[in-house]
Write a protein that holds these residues in place. Structure first.
Motif, PDB file in Angstrom:
ATOM      1  N   ALA A 124      23.691  19.607 -52.008  1.00  0.00           N
ATOM      2  CA  ALA A 124      24.478  20.788 -51.639  1.00  0.00           C
ATOM      3  C   ALA A 124      23.860  21.488 -50.438  1.00  0.00           C
ATOM      4  N   SER A 125      22.552  21.614 -50.422  1.00  0.00           N
ATOM      5  CA  SER A 125      21.874  22.265 -49.289  1.00  0.00           C
ATOM      6  C   SER A 125      22.039  21.466 -48.004  1.00  0.00           C
ATOM      7  N   LEU A 126      22.007  20.141 -48.118  1.00  0.00           N
ATOM      8  CA  LEU A 126      22.251  19.310 -46.933  1.00  0.00           C
ATOM      9  C   LEU A 126      23.675  19.517 -46.408  1.00  0.00           C
ATOM     10  N   GLY A 127      24.609  19.649 -47.329  1.00  0.00           N
ATOM     11  CA  GLY A 127      25.993  19.927 -46.923  1.00  0.00           C
ATOM     12  C   GLY A 127      26.124  21.274 -46.241  1.00  0.00           C
ATOM     13  N   TYR A 128      25.433  22.279 -46.791  1.00  0.00           N
ATOM     14  CA  TYR A 128      25.445  23.600 -46.164  1.00  0.00           C
ATOM     15  C   TYR A 128      24.843  23.526 -44.767  1.00  0.00           C
ATOM     16  N   ALA A 129      23.733  22.818 -44.655  1.00  0.00           N
ATOM     17  CA  ALA A 129      23.077  22.683 -43.346  1.00  0.00           C
ATOM     18  C   ALA A 129      24.009  22.021 -42.342  1.00  0.00           C
ATOM     19  N   LEU A 130      24.732  21.009 -42.783  1.00  0.00           N
ATOM     20  CA  LEU A 130      25.685  20.333 -41.907  1.00  0.00           C
ATOM     21  C   LEU A 130      26.787  21.290 -41.458  1.00  0.00           C
ATOM     22  N   ALA A 131      27.326  22.045 -42.399  1.00  0.00           N
ATOM     23  CA  ALA A 131      28.401  22.990 -42.065  1.00  0.00           C
ATOM     24  C   ALA A 131      27.905  24.084 -41.120  1.00  0.00           C
ATOM     25  N   TYR A 132      26.744  24.657 -41.422  1.00  0.00           N
ATOM     26  CA  TYR A 132      26.188  25.698 -40.548  1.00  0.00           C
ATOM     27  C   TYR A 132      25.886  25.149 -39.151  1.00  0.00           C
ATOM     28  N   THR A 133      25.372  23.942 -39.098  1.00  0.00           N
ATOM     29  CA  THR A 133      25.072  23.337 -37.799  1.00  0.00           C
ATOM     30  C   THR A 133      26.349  23.100 -37.011  1.00  0.00           C
ATOM     31  N   ALA A 134      27.388  22.627 -37.669  1.00  0.00           N
ATOM     32  CA  ALA A 134      28.670  22.418 -36.991  1.00  0.00           C
ATOM     33  C   ALA A 134      29.202  23.734 -36.425  1.00  0.00           C
ATOM     34  N   VAL A 135      29.107  24.794 -37.222  1.00  0.00           N
ATOM     35  CA  VAL A 135      29.547  26.111 -36.745  1.00  0.00           C
ATOM     36  C   VAL A 135      28.666  26.571 -35.591  1.00  0.00           C
ATOM     37  N   GLY A 136      27.356  26.375 -35.711  1.00  0.00           N
ATOM     38  CA  GLY A 136      26.441  26.762 -34.644  1.00  0.00           C
ATOM     39  C   GLY A 136      26.741  26.035 -33.340  1.00  0.00           C
ATOM     40  N   ILE A 137      26.983  24.738 -33.423  1.00  0.00           N
ATOM     41  CA  ILE A 137      27.320  23.971 -32.215  1.00  0.00           C
ATOM     42  C   ILE A 137      28.642  24.449 -31.631  1.00  0.00           C
ATOM     43  N   ALA A 138      29.602  24.750 -32.497  1.00  0.00           N
ATOM     44  CA  ALA A 138      30.889  25.280 -32.011  1.00  0.00           C
ATOM     45  C   ALA A 138      30.693  26.620 -31.313  1.00  0.00           C
ATOM     46  N   LEU A 139      29.830  27.472 -31.843  1.00  0.00           N
ATOM     47  CA  LEU A 139      29.566  28.767 -31.215  1.00  0.00           C
ATOM     48  C   LEU A 139      28.873  28.588 -29.866  1.00  0.00           C
ATOM     49  N   LEU A 140      27.907  27.688 -29.800  1.00  0.00           N
ATOM     50  CA  LEU A 140      27.242  27.419 -28.517  1.00  0.00           C
ATOM     51  C   LEU A 140      28.228  26.872 -27.496  1.00  0.00           C
ATOM     52  N   THR A 141      29.123  26.021 -27.949  1.00  0.00           N
ATOM     53  CA  THR A 141      30.160  25.489 -27.057  1.00  0.00           C
ATOM     54  C   THR A 141      31.060  26.613 -26.565  1.00  0.00           C
ATOM     55  N   GLY A 142      31.426  27.513 -27.470  1.00  0.00           N
ATOM     56  CA  GLY A 142      32.232  28.671 -27.066  1.00  0.00           C
ATOM     57  C   GLY A 142      31.499  29.546 -26.064  1.00  0.00           C
ATOM     58  N   GLY A 143      30.205  29.756 -26.272  1.00  0.00           N
ATOM     59  CA  GLY A 143      29.399  30.520 -25.322  1.00  0.00           C
ATOM     60  C   GLY A 143      29.345  29.855 -23.963  1.00  0.00           C
ATOM     61  N   PHE A 144      29.227  28.528 -23.958  1.00  0.00           N
ATOM     62  CA  PHE A 144      29.232  27.770 -22.703  1.00  0.00           C
ATOM     63  C   PHE A 144      30.541  27.998 -21.950  1.00  0.00           C
ATOM     64  N   PHE A 145      31.660  27.839 -22.653  1.00  0.00           N
ATOM     65  CA  PHE A 145      32.955  27.974 -21.998  1.00  0.00           C
ATOM     66  C   PHE A 145      33.227  29.414 -21.551  1.00  0.00           C
ATOM     67  N   ALA A 146      32.725  30.391 -22.291  1.00  0.00           N
ATOM     68  CA  ALA A 146      32.889  31.788 -21.867  1.00  0.00           C
ATOM     69  C   ALA A 146      32.162  32.020 -20.543  1.00  0.00           C
ATOM     70  N   LEU A 147      30.924  31.534 -20.433  1.00  0.00           N
ATOM     71  CA  LEU A 147      30.188  31.688 -19.180  1.00  0.00           C
ATOM     72  C   LEU A 147      30.839  30.871 -18.071  1.00  0.00           C
ATOM     73  N   ASP A 148      31.371  29.708 -18.417  1.00  0.00           N
ATOM     74  CA  ASP A 148      32.068  28.876 -17.438  1.00  0.00           C
ATOM     75  C   ASP A 148      33.270  29.625 -16.854  1.00  0.00           C
ATOM     76  N   LEU A 149      33.965  30.395 -17.691  1.00  0.00           N
ATOM     77  CA  LEU A 149      35.107  31.182 -17.204  1.00  0.00           C
ATOM     78  C   LEU A 149      34.677  32.329 -16.283  1.00  0.00           C
ATOM     79  N   LEU A 150      33.470  32.829 -16.478  1.00  0.00           N
ATOM     80  CA  LEU A 150      32.980  33.968 -15.701  1.00  0.00           C
ATOM     81  C   LEU A 150      32.326  33.560 -14.382  1.00  0.00           C
ATOM     82  N   THR A 151      32.143  32.276 -14.182  1.00  0.00           N
ATOM     83  CA  THR A 151      31.508  31.785 -12.959  1.00  0.00           C
ATOM     84  C   THR A 151      32.461  30.853 -12.227  1.00  0.00           C
ATOM     85  N   PRO A 152      32.376  30.813 -10.891  1.00  0.00           N
ATOM     86  CA  PRO A 152      33.257  29.921 -10.140  1.00  0.00           C
ATOM     87  C   PRO A 152      32.831  28.454 -10.300  1.00  0.00           C
ATOM     88  N   GLY A 153      33.784  27.568 -10.253  1.00  0.00           N
ATOM     89  CA  GLY A 153      33.472  26.147 -10.366  1.00  0.00           C
ATOM     90  C   GLY A 153      33.175  25.759 -11.802  1.00  0.00           C
TER      91      GLY A 153
END
Length: 139
Positions: free
Chosen positions: A3-32
């Motif tokens: 169960a803990s491994l499953g939680y870790a997987l889910a949290y990591t997936a959410v964390g990676i999605a959040l980092l990806t969202g942060g990347f795209f937000a900064l990408d929108l704020l910068t040219p190119g």
């Protein structure tokens, strides 16, 4: 343990999605394309600002999980998503506010190849905003 491994997987997936969202937000704020500025053009400024945003979002994600895990997986995951998305939005707002109160176009400065001290100021604002959010996370 499974169960803990499953939680870790889910949290990591959410964390990676959040980092990806942060990347795209900064990408929108910068040219190119932000990835091109960092990896092809080797912009230290863009790398510094993105890295600080990632560290801030990582701190927000960690704190949301750590402070809410005893409330149950679903609740902790919801807090993590909510505060992570909130962090992305507030980091973007801080970037825009800093752009408005400083000379030049911050988005253009941040992607320049030669080092510019504005990247350190921008990075500090990303970390500071994240720290404020971290301090506000209570179960």
């Amino acid at each position: 343990m499974l169960a803990s491994l499953g939680y870790a997987l889910a949290y990591t997936a959410v964390g990676i999605a959040l980092l990806t969202g942060g990347f795209f937000a900064l990408d929108l704020l910068t040219p190119g394309r932000l990835g091109k500025h960092i990896y092809d053009n080797r912009s230290i400024n863009a790398g510094i600002v993105l890295a600080s945003g990632f560290l801030g979002l990582g701190a927000i994600t960690f704190t949301a999980i750590w402070t809410n895990a005893t409330n149950g997986f679903g609740s902790a995951l919801a807090w993590t998503v909510a505060f992570g998305v909130f962090g992305i939005v507030l980091q973007a707002v801080a970037f825009v506010v800093l752009d408005l109160i400083t000379p030049g176009k911050l988005g253009e400065i941040v992607v320049q190849v030669p080092f510019h001290p504005a990247s350190l100021v921008t990075a500090a604002s990303q970390v500071a905003v994240s720290a404020i959010i971290v301090a506000s996370i209570t179960p």
